[in-house]
Design a protein around this motif. Structure first.
Motif, PDB file in Angstrom:
ATOM      1  N   GLY A   1       0.781  -1.225   0.000  1.00  0.00           N
ATOM      2  CA  GLY A   1       0.000   0.000   0.000  1.00  0.00           C
ATOM      3  C   GLY A   1       0.812   1.274   0.000  1.00  0.00           C
ATOM      4  O   GLY A   1       0.257   2.361  -0.187  1.00  0.00           O
ATOM      5  N   ASN A   2       2.133   1.155   0.184  1.00  0.00           N
ATOM      6  CA  ASN A   2       3.019   2.322   0.150  1.00  0.00           C
ATOM      7  C   ASN A   2       3.844   2.364  -1.125  1.00  0.00           C
ATOM      8  O   ASN A   2       4.893   2.991  -1.162  1.00  0.00           O
ATOM      9  N   LYS A   3       3.400   1.659  -2.159  1.00  0.00           N
ATOM     10  CA  LYS A   3       3.998   1.558  -3.497  1.00  0.00           C
ATOM     11  C   LYS A   3       5.401   0.963  -3.504  1.00  0.00           C
ATOM     12  O   LYS A   3       6.171   1.184  -4.435  1.00  0.00           O
ATOM     13  N   ARG A   4       5.698   0.155  -2.494  1.00  0.00           N
ATOM     14  CA  ARG A   4       7.008  -0.507  -2.469  1.00  0.00           C
ATOM     15  C   ARG A   4       6.868  -1.929  -3.010  1.00  0.00           C
ATOM     16  O   ARG A   4       5.962  -2.665  -2.609  1.00  0.00           O
ATOM     17  N   PRO A   5       7.747  -2.352  -3.919  1.00  0.00           N
ATOM     18  CA  PRO A   5       7.600  -3.673  -4.566  1.00  0.00           C
ATOM     19  C   PRO A   5       7.796  -4.828  -3.596  1.00  0.00           C
ATOM     20  O   PRO A   5       8.721  -4.831  -2.771  1.00  0.00           O
ATOM     21  N   LEU A   6       6.912  -5.816  -3.710  1.00  0.00           N
ATOM     22  CA  LEU A   6       7.031  -7.055  -2.951  1.00  0.00           C
ATOM     23  C   LEU A   6       7.413  -8.227  -3.857  1.00  0.00           C
ATOM     24  O   LEU A   6       8.178  -9.100  -3.455  1.00  0.00           O
ATOM     25  N   VAL A   7       6.861  -8.249  -5.068  1.00  0.00           N
ATOM     26  CA  VAL A   7       7.143  -9.313  -6.037  1.00  0.00           C
ATOM     27  C   VAL A   7       7.304  -8.681  -7.410  1.00  0.00           C
ATOM     28  O   VAL A   7       6.509  -7.810  -7.796  1.00  0.00           O
ATOM     29  N   LEU A   8       8.334  -9.115  -8.156  1.00  0.00           N
ATOM     30  CA  LEU A   8       8.569  -8.637  -9.508  1.00  0.00           C
ATOM     31  C   LEU A   8       8.841  -9.838 -10.408  1.00  0.00           C
ATOM     32  O   LEU A   8       9.770 -10.609 -10.146  1.00  0.00           O
ATOM     33  N   LEU A   9       8.026 -10.000 -11.441  1.00  0.00           N
ATOM     34  CA  LEU A   9       8.182 -11.093 -12.390  1.00  0.00           C
ATOM     35  C   LEU A   9       8.210 -10.534 -13.805  1.00  0.00           C
ATOM     36  O   LEU A   9       7.798  -9.395 -14.038  1.00  0.00           O
ATOM     37  N   LEU A  10       8.671 -11.338 -14.747  1.00  0.00           N
ATOM     38  CA  LEU A  10       8.755 -10.917 -16.137  1.00  0.00           C
ATOM     39  C   LEU A  10       7.862 -11.762 -17.025  1.00  0.00           C
ATOM     40  O   LEU A  10       7.538 -12.908 -16.704  1.00  0.00           O
ATOM     41  N   GLY A  11       7.512 -11.185 -18.165  1.00  0.00           N
ATOM     42  CA  GLY A  11       6.776 -11.911 -19.183  1.00  0.00           C
ATOM     43  C   GLY A  11       6.963 -11.205 -20.509  1.00  0.00           C
ATOM     44  O   GLY A  11       7.412 -10.053 -20.557  1.00  0.00           O
ATOM     45  N   PRO A  12       6.636 -11.853 -21.611  1.00  0.00           N
ATOM     46  CA  PRO A  12       6.734 -11.199 -22.921  1.00  0.00           C
ATOM     47  C   PRO A  12       5.728 -10.067 -23.042  1.00  0.00           C
ATOM     48  O   PRO A  12       4.680 -10.072 -22.400  1.00  0.00           O
ATOM     49  N   GLY A  13       6.052  -9.096 -23.890  1.00  0.00           N
ATOM     50  CA  GLY A  13       5.233  -7.892 -23.977  1.00  0.00           C
ATOM     51  C   GLY A  13       3.810  -8.120 -24.401  1.00  0.00           C
ATOM     52  O   GLY A  13       2.913  -7.380 -23.994  1.00  0.00           O
ATOM     53  N   GLN A  14       3.561  -9.158 -25.228  1.00  0.00           N
ATOM     54  CA  GLN A  14       2.206  -9.384 -25.706  1.00  0.00           C
ATOM     55  C   GLN A  14       1.400 -10.267 -24.753  1.00  0.00           C
ATOM     56  O   GLN A  14       0.218 -10.519 -24.989  1.00  0.00           O
ATOM     57  N   GLY A  15       2.022 -10.740 -23.687  1.00  0.00           N
ATOM     58  CA  GLY A  15       1.339 -11.632 -22.745  1.00  0.00           C
ATOM     59  C   GLY A  15       0.252 -10.913 -21.966  1.00  0.00           C
ATOM     60  O   GLY A  15       0.350  -9.713 -21.680  1.00  0.00           O
ATOM     61  N   GLY A  16      -0.778 -11.651 -21.609  1.00  0.00           N
ATOM     62  CA  GLY A  16      -1.864 -11.070 -20.837  1.00  0.00           C
ATOM     63  C   GLY A  16      -1.496 -10.854 -19.381  1.00  0.00           C
ATOM     64  O   GLY A  16      -0.542 -11.453 -18.863  1.00  0.00           O
ATOM     65  N   ASP A  17      -2.264  -9.995 -18.721  1.00  0.00           N
ATOM     66  CA  ASP A  17      -2.023  -9.704 -17.305  1.00  0.00           C
ATOM     67  C   ASP A  17      -2.649 -10.751 -16.392  1.00  0.00           C
ATOM     68  O   ASP A  17      -2.033 -11.199 -15.425  1.00  0.00           O
ATOM     69  N   ALA A  18      -3.896 -11.118 -16.683  1.00  0.00           N
ATOM     70  CA  ALA A  18      -4.638 -12.022 -15.799  1.00  0.00           C
ATOM     71  C   ALA A  18      -3.927 -13.359 -15.567  1.00  0.00           C
ATOM     72  O   ALA A  18      -3.916 -13.848 -14.432  1.00  0.00           O
ATOM     73  N   PRO A  19      -3.318 -13.992 -16.597  1.00  0.00           N
ATOM     74  CA  PRO A  19      -2.650 -15.274 -16.340  1.00  0.00           C
ATOM     75  C   PRO A  19      -1.489 -15.189 -15.356  1.00  0.00           C
ATOM     76  O   PRO A  19      -1.085 -16.202 -14.788  1.00  0.00           O
ATOM     77  N   MET A  20      -0.953 -13.982 -15.148  1.00  0.00           N
ATOM     78  CA  MET A  20       0.175 -13.820 -14.226  1.00  0.00           C
ATOM     79  C   MET A  20      -0.260 -13.554 -12.794  1.00  0.00           C
ATOM     80  O   MET A  20       0.571 -13.539 -11.886  1.00  0.00           O
ATOM     81  N   PHE A  21      -1.552 -13.330 -12.589  1.00  0.00           N
ATOM     82  CA  PHE A  21      -2.014 -12.920 -11.255  1.00  0.00           C
ATOM     83  C   PHE A  21      -1.676 -13.961 -10.193  1.00  0.00           C
ATOM     84  O   PHE A  21      -1.092 -13.639  -9.149  1.00  0.00           O
ATOM     85  N   GLU A  22      -2.048 -15.207 -10.428  1.00  0.00           N
ATOM     86  CA  GLU A  22      -1.790 -16.241  -9.425  1.00  0.00           C
ATOM     87  C   GLU A  22      -0.293 -16.457  -9.220  1.00  0.00           C
ATOM     88  O   GLU A  22       0.136 -16.752  -8.101  1.00  0.00           O
ATOM     89  N   ASN A  23       0.504 -16.317 -10.277  1.00  0.00           N
ATOM     90  CA  ASN A  23       1.954 -16.446 -10.123  1.00  0.00           C
ATOM     91  C   ASN A  23       2.504 -15.382  -9.170  1.00  0.00           C
ATOM     92  O   ASN A  23       3.375 -15.658  -8.342  1.00  0.00           O
TER      93      ASN A  23
END
Length: 280
Positions: free
Chosen positions: A134-156
């Protein structure tokens, strides 16, 4: 930080100076060869970053900082999820790629077959998927290809969230509330959050509303969410603004996803170190 004592080869250069050299390179967005000689040989600085990217050192440092931050109450467990698309420079896209590579999770030794680079409307791009507090500090950072969707990464992203306790007790893996925009509106994500006892703050897409209304009573109840809480979802957008202050992250020059993602993790290390330094 790892020690070189008892190992074959030359001893490590000063950790602080080398780390500052890595940070300088990504902040300025310069080629490694243009690194000022004050930081030592550029080859040594690059090799250290590459070594720490592969063996997970930066992830371990971030994990240790998160444990300390949680112990003093610095982590706000109202998390927000989103992604940002970054253009991949031609210097970082000249390796053979196999599209459809595995999602890059927190396994530093595994390089995705597509190097987390894909072709979208903007050309060759990479997505950084982030889960911030809630203070805009990163907890998790993952990568994916640019055309990949957002929703499939949510559970990851949610499954990668793990903050160890400073004392006894199991690591914390569940936030109080998870917020995201309409791109994450799906039955699967809502069911996941409900199953794990996490409050869902995700608005419904217009086409989903229309489809539900068309089905009548069979379509189910309207989606409800805390609209006041949703006003705070922009912390993840502001976090991306901070991330892109490093020119080497705003544009990807790295060939390998491992080193590029680790640079983003290193920025998170800097952010949490500063937060802990301000703690009385």
């Amino acid at each position: 930080m790892p020690s070189s004592s008892g190992k074959a080869g030359r001893p490590f250069n000063d950790h602080r100076l080398t780390t500052e050299g890595i940070i300088y390179r990504y902040r300025a967005g310069i080629p490694w060869r243009d690194l000022p000689p004050h930081f030592g040989a550029w080859q040594s600085v690059w090799k250290r970053h590459r070594r720490y990217s592969l063996d997970g050192t930066w992830d371990q440092v971030l994990a240790a900082l998160l444990t300390r931050a949680d112990a003093v109450g610095l982590i706000s467990w109202e998390v927000s999820v989103d992604s940002t698309v970054n253009r991949a420079h031609q210097h970082g896209t000249n390796l053979p790629r196999h599209t459809g590579g595995p999602v890059e999770l927190q396994e530093p030794a595994d390089e995705p077959a597509d190097h987390a680079i894909g072709k979208s409307r903007g050309g060759l791009t990479t997505k950084i998927h982030a889960l911030v507090d809630g203070n805009k500090r990163p907890l998790v950072l993952l990568l994916g290809p640019g055309q990949g969707g957002d929703a499939p990464m949510f559970e990851n992203l949610m499954e990668a969230l793990r903050v160890e306790r400073a004392g006894p007790g199991r690591a914390r893996t569940r936030p109080d509330r998870a917020m995201a925009d309409k791109a994450y509106s799906s039955k699967g994500i809502r069911s996941y959050l409900r199953t794990h006892g996490i409050q869902c703050v995700i608005p419904e897409k217009e086409d989903q509303k229309a489809n539900r209304k068309r089905k009548g009573s069979v379509g189910g109840r309207p989606v409800t969410y805390d609209k006041e809480a949703y006003k705070r979802r922009n912390v993840v957008e502001r976090s991306f603004n901070t991330l892109k202050q490093w020119r080497g992250l705003a544009t990807r020059y790295d060939k390998l996803a491992q080193t590029y993602r680790s640079a983003a993790v290193l920025q998170a290390v800097v952010i949490w170190t500063a937060a802990l330094g301000d703690t009385p």
